[in-house]
Write an enzyme that holds these catalytic residues in place. Structure first.
Site, PDB file in Angstrom:
ATOM      1  N   TYR A   1       0.819  -1.230   0.000  1.00  0.00           N
ATOM      2  CA  TYR A   1       0.000   0.000   0.000  1.00  0.00           C
ATOM      3  C   TYR A   1       0.848   1.272   0.000  1.00  0.00           C
ATOM      4  O   TYR A   1       0.357   2.355  -0.272  1.00  0.00           O
ATOM      5  CB  TYR A   1      -0.991   0.013   1.182  1.00  0.00           C
ATOM      6  CG  TYR A   1      -0.365  -0.021   2.557  1.00  0.00           C
ATOM      7  CD1 TYR A   1       0.264   1.101   3.109  1.00  0.00           C
ATOM      8  CD2 TYR A   1      -0.393  -1.176   3.320  1.00  0.00           C
ATOM      9  CE1 TYR A   1       0.840   1.062   4.355  1.00  0.00           C
ATOM     10  CE2 TYR A   1       0.168  -1.228   4.579  1.00  0.00           C
ATOM     11  CZ  TYR A   1       0.791  -0.100   5.089  1.00  0.00           C
ATOM     12  OH  TYR A   1       1.377  -0.149   6.320  1.00  0.00           O
TER      13      TYR A   1
ATOM     14  N   HIS B   1      -4.998   2.659  13.184  1.00  0.00           N
ATOM     15  CA  HIS B   1      -3.572   2.325  13.237  1.00  0.00           C
ATOM     16  C   HIS B   1      -3.042   2.513  14.668  1.00  0.00           C
ATOM     17  O   HIS B   1      -2.185   1.756  15.120  1.00  0.00           O
ATOM     18  CB  HIS B   1      -2.806   3.211  12.249  1.00  0.00           C
ATOM     19  CG  HIS B   1      -1.354   2.828  12.086  1.00  0.00           C
ATOM     20  ND1 HIS B   1      -0.948   1.553  11.749  1.00  0.00           N
ATOM     21  CD2 HIS B   1      -0.214   3.565  12.204  1.00  0.00           C
ATOM     22  CE1 HIS B   1       0.376   1.512  11.685  1.00  0.00           C
ATOM     23  NE2 HIS B   1       0.843   2.712  11.958  1.00  0.00           N
TER      24      HIS B   1
END
Ligand code: HPA
Length: 279
Positions: free
Chosen positions: A86, A253
């Site tokens: 990513y 995250h």
């Protein structure tokens, strides 16, 4: 001949010039799990910026150092922080460090990652030993073995039916049991990320037979198995997947990093035990 081969050699030469350690075991440390390298003794720390060809992490929680040293009598090279698909890296760039480790003589590769738990009864902070994987990017064209095959590493069509070494798994389970640590076993599904999954995607991944979902590891395992390297991999379950559209919860995250820090001591115990038994 793969055009990157000489780059692996150049990076391996720089590492050999900076450290006298000749590692037998490679360690790849995932999001929030880099602290494991602190346990190494007689440490040589090399910044990834000093290594030509090395891909640099752009994500918080991945320091980007290569650490060589001793752990439980084994000579280890640890990659603190990997790079991901990513981030815009190709799968070939992602596996560059593993191929350099292979050039350094590594025979066993131990991978860790942060993953979302797909089993409703698993909790944040749980550990899962990988016994198999589903490599969604790899199956759909983002496979590091695409392109001309580098015969110096392995064959054109490598098998993957024994990707996760049975003896190493048995050892890890034995160590965990002895230490009173719960260690699940299951199937890891690799997705590209960076967004976390929708509830419908979570339900789909479960039906496919996956127990944990993450954005790494499978690329490295494919390349290691191509070269005949024995693999052990463990996921830290940093969040429990949300499978319901009306849930108020959202994966983040920050949550992944926090849970990662919390499970490092248990993960360290398991991996130390495995290394001790290798001796
Ligand atoms: N999904 C994908 N990757 C992850 C997750 C998740 O829930 N948690 C940590 N890495």
């Amino acid at each position: 001949m793969d055009e990157h081969r000489s780059t692996y050699d150049v990076a391996a030469d720089v590492i050999r010039a900076r450290s006298g350690h000749q590692p037998r075991v490679g360690l790849v440390l995932g999001s929030g799990l880099g602290g494991l390298a602190d346990a190494l003794e007689r440490r040589d720390v090399i910044s990834s910026h000093d290594l030509p060809g090395w891909p640099h992490s752009t994500v918080e929680g991945h320091s980007g150092n290569l650490v060589l040293g001793l752990l439980e009598g084994q000579t280890v090279v640890a990659q603190q922080g990997r790079v991901h698909f990513y981030e815009g890296y190709t799968t070939q760039q992602i596996v560059f460090p593993v191929r350099v480790m292979i050039h350094l003589g590594v025979e066993i590769l131990i991978l860790t990652n942060a993953a979302g738990g797909l089993r409703p009864d698993w909790r944040t902070g749980d550990l899962m030993l990988l016994n198999d994987h589903i490599n969604l990017p790899g199956m759909s064209g983002a496979n590091p073995l695409m392109g001309p095959n580098d015969e110096s590493f392995g064959p054109r069509f490598p098998g993957m039916s024994q990707a996760y070494d049975r003896d190493l798994r048995t050892q890890a389970l034995r160590v965990a049991q002895g230490a009173g640590i719960t260690l699940h076993e299951g199937v890891y599904v690799c997705v590209s990320g960076p967004n976390f999954e929708t509830p419908a995607e979570i339900r789909m991944l479960r039906r496919m037979g996956a127990d944990a979902v993450g954005m790494s590891t499978a690329h490295e395992v494919v390349v290691a198995r191509h070269a005949g390297i024995r693999v052990l991999a463990c996921s830290g379950i940093t969040n429990v997947a949300i499978d319901e559209v009306n849930s108020d919860l959202e994966a983040s995250h920050e949550e992944v990093l926090e849970a990662g820090t919390q499970l490092v001591p248990r993960l360290t115990t398991v991996l130390r035990g495995v290394l001790r038994e290798l001796a």
